[in-house]
Write a protein that holds these residues in place. Structure first.
Motif, PDB file in Angstrom:
ATOM      1  N   GLY A  34     -13.319 -28.062  24.274  1.00 29.05           N
ATOM      2  CA  GLY A  34     -14.647 -28.649  24.526  1.00 29.05           C
ATOM      3  C   GLY A  34     -14.467 -29.784  25.510  1.00 29.05           C
ATOM      4  N   GLY A  35     -15.309 -30.805  25.418  1.00 27.85           N
ATOM      5  CA  GLY A  35     -15.161 -31.972  26.297  1.00 27.85           C
ATOM      6  C   GLY A  35     -13.903 -32.746  25.937  1.00 27.85           C
ATOM      7  N   GLY A  38     -14.064 -34.987  22.878  1.00 23.99           N
ATOM      8  CA  GLY A  38     -14.365 -34.365  21.583  1.00 23.99           C
ATOM      9  C   GLY A  38     -13.083 -34.228  20.772  1.00 23.99           C
ATOM     10  N   VAL A  39     -13.138 -33.376  19.730  1.00 22.90           N
ATOM     11  CA  VAL A  39     -11.953 -33.182  18.884  1.00 22.90           C
ATOM     12  C   VAL A  39     -11.305 -31.814  19.149  1.00 22.90           C
ATOM     13  N   GLY A  69     -17.837 -25.746  25.411  1.00 25.70           N
ATOM     14  CA  GLY A  69     -17.948 -25.664  23.958  1.00 25.70           C
ATOM     15  C   GLY A  69     -17.971 -24.248  23.402  1.00 25.70           C
ATOM     16  N   GLN A  88     -17.306 -23.155  16.677  1.00 19.96           N
ATOM     17  CA  GLN A  88     -17.952 -23.474  15.400  1.00 19.96           C
ATOM     18  C   GLN A  88     -18.098 -22.194  14.567  1.00 19.96           C
ATOM     19  N   TYR A 118     -11.141 -27.728  10.674  1.00 17.82           N
ATOM     20  CA  TYR A 118     -11.673 -28.917   9.986  1.00 17.82           C
ATOM     21  C   TYR A 118     -13.207 -28.874  10.032  1.00 17.82           C
ATOM     22  N   GLU A 120     -16.933 -30.059  10.965  1.00 17.19           N
ATOM     23  CA  GLU A 120     -17.594 -30.804  12.041  1.00 17.19           C
ATOM     24  C   GLU A 120     -19.006 -31.128  11.574  1.00 17.19           C
ATOM     25  N   GLY A 151     -21.944 -25.429  21.040  1.00 16.38           N
ATOM     26  CA  GLY A 151     -22.392 -24.931  19.751  1.00 16.38           C
ATOM     27  C   GLY A 151     -23.456 -25.818  19.150  1.00 16.38           C
ATOM     28  N   GLN A 152     -23.401 -27.111  19.483  1.00 20.44           N
ATOM     29  CA  GLN A 152     -24.281 -28.050  18.773  1.00 20.44           C
ATOM     30  C   GLN A 152     -25.747 -27.868  19.090  1.00 20.44           C
ATOM     31  N   TYR A 195     -24.429 -34.469  18.384  1.00 21.28           N
ATOM     32  CA  TYR A 195     -23.105 -33.916  18.703  1.00 21.28           C
ATOM     33  C   TYR A 195     -22.540 -33.332  17.415  1.00 21.28           C
ATOM     34  N   THR A 196     -22.185 -32.065  17.433  1.00 25.40           N
ATOM     35  CA  THR A 196     -21.529 -31.458  16.282  1.00 25.40           C
ATOM     36  C   THR A 196     -20.035 -31.617  16.511  1.00 25.40           C
ATOM     37  N   VAL A 197     -19.426 -32.515  15.750  1.00 21.70           N
ATOM     38  CA  VAL A 197     -18.056 -32.911  16.091  1.00 21.70           C
ATOM     39  C   VAL A 197     -17.319 -33.411  14.847  1.00 21.70           C
TER      40      VAL A 197
END
Ligand code: GLU
Length: 324
Positions: A34-35, A38-39, A69, A88, A118, A120, A151-152, A195-197
């Motif tokens: 992703g960016g 991000g994670v 993403g 996601q 993990y 998000e 995805g967010q 942000y879905t993160v």
């Protein structure tokens, strides 16, 4: 003649290096993330590092790519532009069933699951001066809902709809990448962004440590939404991870899971190697940050909706995580 000579040199070199000739040819794999704030990006980096440590054994060299993403990653994996992608769990489900972003294209039959990683959280970051404490306060505000490849964006639309907000009619929306949203929020050009993160993330640190005071807005009254979709679950944003944020208590919201996917066309030995290295190094992985600390081998098999790739399945059966 030149070609034969070249082949002999490669063969001799690989014998000298103790490799078998098939491994002398490095297989390059790229993981879509992703960016960079991000994670997904650091997670892809950690996975690559684990795989590259065994380059001599597997003959695989992994790299990561920063992308738009989840939706972008699914499509790039299916097209063969990427071998792996972090996506996601909801996007994995939608791609497999031909829903939402894949409504026109139909079910993505070649998509394969490898493991999940993990949780998000759907994270709503808002300027304190905009008076937004809850998602319901967004009406009439300038809000970034995310770029179309992310995805967010769909999570945001789902959450807004669940509280009776039509994102096209009731908001002034921006559709930029989450990595650019903290800057826009601090500059006063938007009131809030989604942000879905996983937490903590650099992007959210950036948003919460500027001069403009920022808080997480709660996403509540979404029981119907959670009942409707199998991939959504309740979660909280741990505010202690962001010292600059205005909230005193953890903030209610919902979550999906970050998962690793690949294509049925990626060879079994490659997927086996990636799976094996991540699972065998799970203890090191857990030490990389709080978001990974609750990882267990069993939890990494939850939230998958695409068929598990045979290369990954071979490993899971070998170690008894999945019974024959
Ligand atoms: N969940 C986000 C997306 O799919 C990316 C989050 C990240 O890069 O960590 O678009």
């Amino acid at each position: 003649m030149k070609k034969i000579l070249f082949a002999c040199v490669i063969l001799a070199a690989s014998v000298l290096l103790g490799l078998n000739p098939s491994q002398a040819r490095t297989q390059f794999i790229t993981i879509g993330t992703g960016g960079i704030t991000g994670v997904y990006y650091p997670t892809g980096g950690a996975i690559s590092k684990m795989v590259n440590k065994k380059k001599r054994e597997y003959g695989i060299r992994a790299t990561v790519e920063s992308t738009g993403g989840s939706i972008y990653n699914v499509n790039a994996v299916i097209n063969g532009d990427l071998e792996f992608g972090i996506v996601q769990s909801d996007c994995q489900y939608q791609a497999v069933h031909g829903l939402d972003a894949w409504k026109n294209k139909g079910p993505q039959k070649d998509l394969r699951a490898v493991f999940s990683i993990y949780p998000e959280s759907i994270t709503l970051v808002a300027a304190v001066d905009a008076g937004i404490k809850n998602i319901k306060d967004l009406k009439g505000k300038k809000v970034n809902i995310g770029n179309p490849g992310s995805g967010q964006r769909q999570n945001t639309i789902d959450a807004l709809e669940a509280v009776g907000i039509n994102y096209e009619k009731d908001l002034h929306i921006e559709s930029i990448k989450a990595s650019e949203a903290p800057g826009l929020l601090q500059d006063g050009r938007i009131d809030a962004f989604f942000y879905t993160v996983g937490h903590p993330s650099i992007a959210i640190k950036e948003a919460t440590s500027g001069a403009r005071k920022v808080r997480f807005a709660a996403i509540t009254d979404i029981d119907q939404l959670l009942a409707k979709y199998p991939y959504y679950g309740k979660s909280v944003i741990p505010v202690a991870l962001y010292p600059g944020v205005d909230n005193k208590k953890d903030v209610e919201t919902f979550h999906v899971k970050a998962t690793l996917v690949t294509s049925a066309n990626v060879p079994d030995d490659v997927v086996y190697a990636v799976t094996r290295e991540v699972f065998e190094n799970i203890d090191d992985f857990k030490k990389l940050g709080p978001i990974y600390s609750s990882l267990t081998k069993e939890s990494m098999l939850e939230g998958l909706s695409a068929p598990i790739h045979p290369g990954a399945m071979k490993y899971y059966k070998e170690v008894g995580l999945i019974k024959e």
